[in-house]
Design a protein around this motif. Sequence first.
Motif, PDB file in Angstrom:
ATOM      1  N   ILE A   1       0.828  -1.209   0.000  1.00  0.00           N
ATOM      2  CA  ILE A   1       0.000   0.000   0.000  1.00  0.00           C
ATOM      3  C   ILE A   1       0.863   1.259   0.000  1.00  0.00           C
ATOM      4  O   ILE A   1       0.490   2.269  -0.578  1.00  0.00           O
ATOM      5  CB  ILE A   1      -0.955  -0.016   1.219  1.00  0.00           C
ATOM      6  N   ASP A   2       2.027   1.189   0.627  1.00  0.00           N
ATOM      7  CA  ASP A   2       2.885   2.373   0.730  1.00  0.00           C
ATOM      8  C   ASP A   2       3.560   2.717  -0.598  1.00  0.00           C
ATOM      9  O   ASP A   2       3.975   3.847  -0.809  1.00  0.00           O
ATOM     10  CB  ASP A   2       3.957   2.168   1.794  1.00  0.00           C
ATOM     11  N   GLU A   3       3.695   1.739  -1.477  1.00  0.00           N
ATOM     12  CA  GLU A   3       4.390   1.961  -2.739  1.00  0.00           C
ATOM     13  C   GLU A   3       3.380   2.090  -3.877  1.00  0.00           C
ATOM     14  O   GLU A   3       2.605   1.175  -4.130  1.00  0.00           O
ATOM     15  CB  GLU A   3       5.333   0.786  -3.021  1.00  0.00           C
ATOM     16  N   PRO A   4       3.354   3.230  -4.564  1.00  0.00           N
ATOM     17  CA  PRO A   4       2.404   3.384  -5.666  1.00  0.00           C
ATOM     18  C   PRO A   4       2.774   2.461  -6.828  1.00  0.00           C
ATOM     19  O   PRO A   4       3.943   2.103  -7.000  1.00  0.00           O
ATOM     20  CB  PRO A   4       2.559   4.856  -6.072  1.00  0.00           C
ATOM     21  N   PRO A   5       1.785   2.042  -7.614  1.00  0.00           N
ATOM     22  CA  PRO A   5       2.094   1.155  -8.744  1.00  0.00           C
ATOM     23  C   PRO A   5       2.983   1.855  -9.766  1.00  0.00           C
ATOM     24  O   PRO A   5       2.893   3.079  -9.952  1.00  0.00           O
ATOM     25  CB  PRO A   5       0.721   0.837  -9.341  1.00  0.00           C
ATOM     26  N   LYS A   6       3.864   1.084 -10.408  1.00  0.00           N
ATOM     27  CA  LYS A   6       4.775   1.652 -11.393  1.00  0.00           C
ATOM     28  C   LYS A   6       4.048   1.869 -12.710  1.00  0.00           C
ATOM     29  O   LYS A   6       3.244   1.027 -13.121  1.00  0.00           O
ATOM     30  CB  LYS A   6       5.968   0.727 -11.618  1.00  0.00           C
ATOM     31  N   SER A   7       4.359   2.958 -13.370  1.00  0.00           N
ATOM     32  CA  SER A   7       3.793   3.192 -14.686  1.00  0.00           C
ATOM     33  C   SER A   7       4.638   2.442 -15.717  1.00  0.00           C
ATOM     34  O   SER A   7       5.803   2.117 -15.474  1.00  0.00           O
ATOM     35  CB  SER A   7       3.783   4.689 -15.011  1.00  0.00           C
ATOM     36  N   LEU A   8       4.060   2.182 -16.871  1.00  0.00           N
ATOM     37  CA  LEU A   8       4.792   1.476 -17.919  1.00  0.00           C
ATOM     38  C   LEU A   8       6.008   2.273 -18.377  1.00  0.00           C
ATOM     39  O   LEU A   8       7.044   1.700 -18.716  1.00  0.00           O
ATOM     40  CB  LEU A   8       3.874   1.184 -19.101  1.00  0.00           C
ATOM     41  N   THR A   9       5.908   3.589 -18.378  1.00  0.00           N
ATOM     42  CA  THR A   9       7.039   4.398 -18.835  1.00  0.00           C
ATOM     43  C   THR A   9       8.227   4.326 -17.879  1.00  0.00           C
ATOM     44  O   THR A   9       9.351   4.611 -18.270  1.00  0.00           O
ATOM     45  CB  THR A   9       6.625   5.867 -19.022  1.00  0.00           C
TER      46      THR A   9
ATOM     47  N   PHE B   1       9.605   1.729 -16.926  1.00  0.00           N
ATOM     48  CA  PHE B   1      10.446   0.609 -17.326  1.00  0.00           C
ATOM     49  C   PHE B   1      11.353   0.949 -18.511  1.00  0.00           C
ATOM     50  O   PHE B   1      12.275   0.210 -18.817  1.00  0.00           O
ATOM     51  CB  PHE B   1       9.584  -0.604 -17.693  1.00  0.00           C
ATOM     52  N   ILE B   2      11.095   2.080 -19.183  1.00  0.00           N
ATOM     53  CA  ILE B   2      11.904   2.462 -20.335  1.00  0.00           C
ATOM     54  C   ILE B   2      13.332   2.739 -19.887  1.00  0.00           C
ATOM     55  O   ILE B   2      13.578   3.536 -18.985  1.00  0.00           O
ATOM     56  CB  ILE B   2      11.310   3.700 -21.046  1.00  0.00           C
ATOM     57  N   GLY B   3      14.271   2.061 -20.499  1.00  0.00           N
ATOM     58  CA  GLY B   3      15.679   2.245 -20.177  1.00  0.00           C
ATOM     59  C   GLY B   3      16.131   1.523 -18.919  1.00  0.00           C
ATOM     60  O   GLY B   3      17.288   1.638 -18.525  1.00  0.00           O
ATOM     61  N   ALA B   4      15.257   0.780 -18.272  1.00  0.00           N
ATOM     62  CA  ALA B   4      15.625   0.109 -17.026  1.00  0.00           C
ATOM     63  C   ALA B   4      16.360  -1.212 -17.258  1.00  0.00           C
ATOM     64  O   ALA B   4      17.091  -1.669 -16.391  1.00  0.00           O
ATOM     65  CB  ALA B   4      14.369  -0.151 -16.186  1.00  0.00           C
ATOM     66  N   ALA B   5      16.171  -1.805 -18.424  1.00  0.00           N
ATOM     67  CA  ALA B   5      16.805  -3.095 -18.709  1.00  0.00           C
ATOM     68  C   ALA B   5      18.160  -2.892 -19.376  1.00  0.00           C
ATOM     69  O   ALA B   5      18.458  -1.832 -19.927  1.00  0.00           O
ATOM     70  CB  ALA B   5      15.904  -3.928 -19.606  1.00  0.00           C
TER      71      ALA B   5
END
Length: 79
Positions: A42-50, A52-56
């Motif tokens: 609950i404390d962590e908001p959901p991640k947006s798809l954007t 993940f860009i450049g994260a891999a």
Amino acid sequence: MLTGLRQKAIVQPGGLVEIRSLELPAGATVEVIVLLETIPDIDEPPKSLTSFIGAAKGIFPNPESADQFIRQERDSWES
């Protein structure tokens, strides 16, 4: 013969899970598998798809290698 029965249940205090079904005859031997759904933090908001860009990890070790590859591809189009 195996027959499947799928139900959702809410875990009661003390970890008690109760399953009721008319498909379950009294005295029958059954195997129960419990799959616990993950509970979102609950404390962590959901991640947006954007996000993940450049994260891999990329396929090029550095930007210069990527530029060189693109140049070679463009040059091959003109040949």
